[in-house]
Design an enzyme around this catalytic site. Structure first.
Site, PDB file in Angstrom:
ATOM      1  N   VAL A   1       0.849  -1.181   0.000  1.00  0.00           N
ATOM      2  CA  VAL A   1       0.000   0.000   0.000  1.00  0.00           C
ATOM      3  C   VAL A   1       0.888   1.235   0.000  1.00  0.00           C
ATOM      4  CG1 VAL A   1      -1.775   1.219   1.260  1.00  0.00           C
ATOM      5  CG2 VAL A   1      -1.681  -1.248   1.337  1.00  0.00           C
ATOM      6  N   CYS A   2       0.547   2.177  -0.834  1.00  0.00           N
ATOM      7  CA  CYS A   2       1.357   3.393  -0.917  1.00  0.00           C
ATOM      8  C   CYS A   2       0.528   4.568  -0.404  1.00  0.00           C
ATOM      9  CB  CYS A   2       1.780   3.604  -2.362  1.00  0.00           C
ATOM     10  SG  CYS A   2       2.705   5.102  -2.618  1.00  0.00           S
ATOM     11  N   ILE A   3       0.622   4.820   0.901  1.00  0.00           N
ATOM     12  CA  ILE A   3      -0.012   6.032   1.414  1.00  0.00           C
ATOM     13  C   ILE A   3       0.996   6.739   2.296  1.00  0.00           C
ATOM     14  CG2 ILE A   3      -2.453   5.432   1.283  1.00  0.00           C
ATOM     15  CD1 ILE A   3      -2.335   4.483   4.103  1.00  0.00           C
TER      16      ILE A   3
END
Ligand SMILES: [Zn+2]
Ligand SMILES: [Zn+2]
Lengths: 165, 610
Positions: A88-90
């Protein structure tokens, strides 16, 4: 240091168990290893991921909460901010030091006041509102912008898959 | 990149080894028995003994023995008692090389069995990481001691080799046990459900190690001193190293028992003392070896010098870390004063970093409070307030702070507890046996773990080009980062091929500005505050929909299950699994209820649609 990480994780686990946010469950599968958690996230209502239950793995570093955990979806995902391997890229999951995309202000990044619950809630809102500036999955970002119909179809297929339907 | 030490060494399983050893021993004993009970041999042996004892008048004795032999033998055979026979067999076996090797082998076998017994009793099953570390240690130890025996001491006689082997077996055995204790202590102190017994067993074993160390000291004094001061110093240093590392674990227990602040001065200085004593002793030991071996140009001294370099590096890093620590303490002392009693009492919140209540706290300029140790660890990582993200460096004002405020992550405190960074060891040699024959071992001996200065940018660029020629899809930035870590195009290529380097996202197309998604915050808000799932199935649900009914039966149970946090790990795990099942079942039922007939229908209620 690992001792304090453990105490904090235990406290978070307790809080998440006693006061779970709607549609979110998280905890260590096998308490022999308290630094690997599995979370279930329900797709937010009124979005194309509505109703799906998405499993994800959280891996905590030994110096948690000084460093952020890593999060990876265990099911197939098609989303502008999720890599093909499920990562996940946050911004909340990025350590203060590193800024791979070069667009985040440090205020959005990891700090020890964040928690598993806040991460999971951010992921829920990320599912609802993809941020197509960070191109973790370029195909998904493009389809999200240009062909929402097909994006929704794919999302629905994934939702059904996660539910075993 | 995992440390690829001894991986595929075809070590026989212990049962097979024990069975083989016992078999060999019994064959040897049988052989010895049959030889010693042979009258001719006995005659010879007695002859030799008498010859040795009575050097007087050899001729007449010989003449007398010959006729006497038969009757005495018969008598002896009849009255031979067990202990005589045992002594006879033993002396025979000690003289016969093959028999002697089987005896040595059985001694090692017994030691291995004893080790496994201790492991079963104290540690139970070894975790993978522990077993791996144990193997690494063992082979490193064997390698260095091999260098020591043949390179430094330069022993010439088999007896000497055997004596040194015995000594190193004892030292190595304690060394490995100590390492295991250390690993296990770290594991136990970082896992939530450990009984008192596990700790007690570990402490007992540590006591045993200390006793055995005392024995080794005595042995060093007894046998080492007569052999010369150098020999004694070598033996003494080895004992001391084992002793100090075991004592360090005990000291950590002590710290834990007193609930010492992990970043506080007591814990810090305890670790500092142990670390530096161990490093200095080892340093002196290695220097002594170099001086003693007296040959600067040899394989052995090369290895020793590399080890010396590594130790110096470690010591330097330790000192640097210490300077950093003192600077940091000073910085915190002067800039972030301890909060006053009233402030702490007025502040109802827990420490935002560890979530535990604060008895005393440090106050940042933004008037947020944190534990001293929590803040200390955070400030090393990022110079901002964890709660409000206000930058701290500016408030400090003094230029001297810039350095302690932005240390490399490798310099984190406290010592020995930093997160395991992925090591990139330099292998002195790597032997890939399986390339030649499948059963051959494949191992490399790691000599140093010195963190070298990163290669120059131009070097990296050249390497990046090299790798990019093979993998054009990887952006230069990713490769440069990986190469800076591995320093070797070959290793990077290995990492890529074995999937350790995740495939990169292709660069995002920059054709059009992204449309801003419509605001959805309300939607999410409503999900998180909406009533629990029972209300979710809409009224349109056909009453005969079994799944929906099932779900409605399920859901009421969800409430009470959520509300408990059991004290036992097993109950928690079971409850977690149960809650997950319920969540999925409820979601399934809701999905069916919403779209009963056509699963292929597109999502109906996405607001982005039209
Ligand atoms: Zn704290
Ligand atoms: Zn603040």
């Amino acid at each position: 240091m690992a001792g304090s990480a453990l105490r904090r994780l235990m406290a978070e686990y307790k809080q998440l168990t006693l006061n779970p946010p709607e549609g979110i469950i998280a905890g260590p599968i096998d308490e022999e290893n308290f630094f690997e958690w599995e979370a279930l996230i329900t797709g937010p209502e009124g979005t194309c991921f509505e109703g799906g239950v998405f499993p994800a793995k959280l891996s905590f570093p030994p110096d948690y909460p000084l460093s952020p955990p890593k999060m990876r979806f265990l099911c197939e995902m098609f989303h502008p901010n999720i890599y093909a391997d499920g990562r996940v890229c946050i911004s909340i999951l990025h350590a203060p030091g590193d800024d791979p995309m070069g667009y985040e202000s440090s205020a959005e990044r990891w700090s020890p006041v964040q928690s598993v619950e806040k991460i999971l809630l951010s992921v829920v809102s990320m599912l609802a509102e993809p941020n197509d500036e960070s191109g973790a999955n370029v195909d998904a970002a493009k389809m999200w912008r240009e062909d929402r119909e097909q994006f929704n179809m794919i999302a629905d297929r994934i939702v059904r898959k996660t539910l075993g339907l | 990149m995992p440390v690829t030490l001894v991986d595929r060494l075809p070590l026989p399983n212990l049962k097979v080894y024990t069975a083989g050893s016992v078999l060999l021993l019994s064959v040897a004993v049988y052989y010895a028995l049959s030889v010693t009970s042979d009258p001719n041999w006995r005659a010879n042996a007695t002859l030799q003994r008498q010859g040795a004892m009575g050097a007087e008048g050899e001729g007449e004795v010989l003449g007398m023995v010959q006729p006497l032999a038969e009757p005495t033998l018969a008598a002896a055979n009849a009255t031979r008692n067990i202990s005589d026979q045992f002594v006879e067999v033993m002396t025979f076996m000690m003289q016969e090389p093959l028999c002697m090797w089987t005896v040595i082998n059985i001694a090692y076998c017994a030691l291995a069995l004893f080790g496994v017994l201790v492991q079963r009793a104290v540690f139970g099953r070894l975790r993978v990481a522990e077993a791996q570390r144990l193997k690494d240690k063992l082979w490193n130890f064997v390698f260095y001691k091999f260098i020591f025996v043949f390179g430094v001491i330069n022993v010439q006689y088999m007896d000497e080799v055997l004596l040194w082997c015995t000594w190193f077996t004892a030292v190595g055995f304690l060394h490995l046990l100590g390492q295991l204790c250390k690993d296990r202590f770290e594991y136990l102190s970082s896992s939530p459900n450990t009984g008192k017994w596990a700790h007690l067993r570990l402490l007992v074993l540590l006591g045993g190690i200390h006793c055995a160390c005392a024995g080794l000291f005595a042995a060093a004094a007894h046998w080492g001193l007569p052999a010369g001061r150098d020999t004694f110093a070598f033996m003494f240093a080895e004992c001391l190293l084992v002793f100090v590392s075991a004592l360090h674990v005990v000291a950590r227990y002590g710290l834990q028992a007193h609930d010492a602040d992990a970043a506080g001065p007591i814990a810090y200085y305890t670790h500092l003392v142990f670390d530096s004593v161990a490093l200095v002793v080892e340093l002196v030991h290695v220097i002594h070896m170099v001086v003693y071996s007296n040959m600067l140009v040899s394989m052995a001294s090369l290895v020793l010098l590399m080890q010396l370099r590594h130790l110096l590096h470690e010591l330097q890093a330790r000192l640097r870390r210490h300077r950093l620590y003192t600077a940091l303490q000073h910085h915190m002392q002067t800039n972030y004063p301890m909060a006053s009693k009233e402030e702490v009492e007025k502040n109802q919140d827990n420490c935002a970093i560890c979530w535990e209540p604060m008895k005393e706290a440090r106050k940042l300029p933004c008037s947020h409070l944190f534990h001293n140790s929590c803040l200390c660890q955070w400030v090393q990582q990022d110079a901002s307030c964890p709660t409000c993200r206000r930058a701290l460096a500016a408030s400090g004002g003094s230029a001297a702070l810039a350095a302690p405020l932005a240390p490399a992550p490798a310099l984190r405190l406290p010592p020995g507890l930093e997160p395991p960074t992925v090591p990139h060891p330099n292998h002195l040699f790597h032997f890939d046996g399986s390339r030649y024959v499948s059963w051959l071992p494949s191992f490399s001996v790691e000599v140093t773990r010195v963190r070298m200065e990163p290669p120059a940018a131009s070097q990296i660029d050249a390497m990046v080009r090299q790798v990019q020629a093979m993998f054009p899809q990887y952006p230069a930035g990713v490769l440069a980062a990986e190469l800076a870590a591995t320093r070797s195009p070959a290793l990077t290529v290995d990492n890529i091929l074995e999937g350790r380097l995740p495939p990169p996202p292709t660069p995002p197309p920059t054709e059009q500005p992204p449309p801003t998604p419509p605001p959805q915050a309300e939607v999410i808000e409503s999900t998180s505050t909406s009533e629990p799932p029972p209300a979710a199935p809409p009224a349109a649900t056909p009453p005969d929909d079994a799944d929906a009914l099932n779900a409605q039966e399920h859901i009421p149970q969800a409430g009470p299950v959520c509300g408990r946090f059991s004290g036992s790990a097993a109950a928690r795990e079971a409850s977690l699994a149960r809650r997950k099942e319920q969540l999925v079942a409820a979601a399934r039922a809701r999905y069916r209820a919403r779209r009963p007939a056509s699963p292929a229908a597109p999502a109906p209620s996405t607001p982005h649609d039209s």
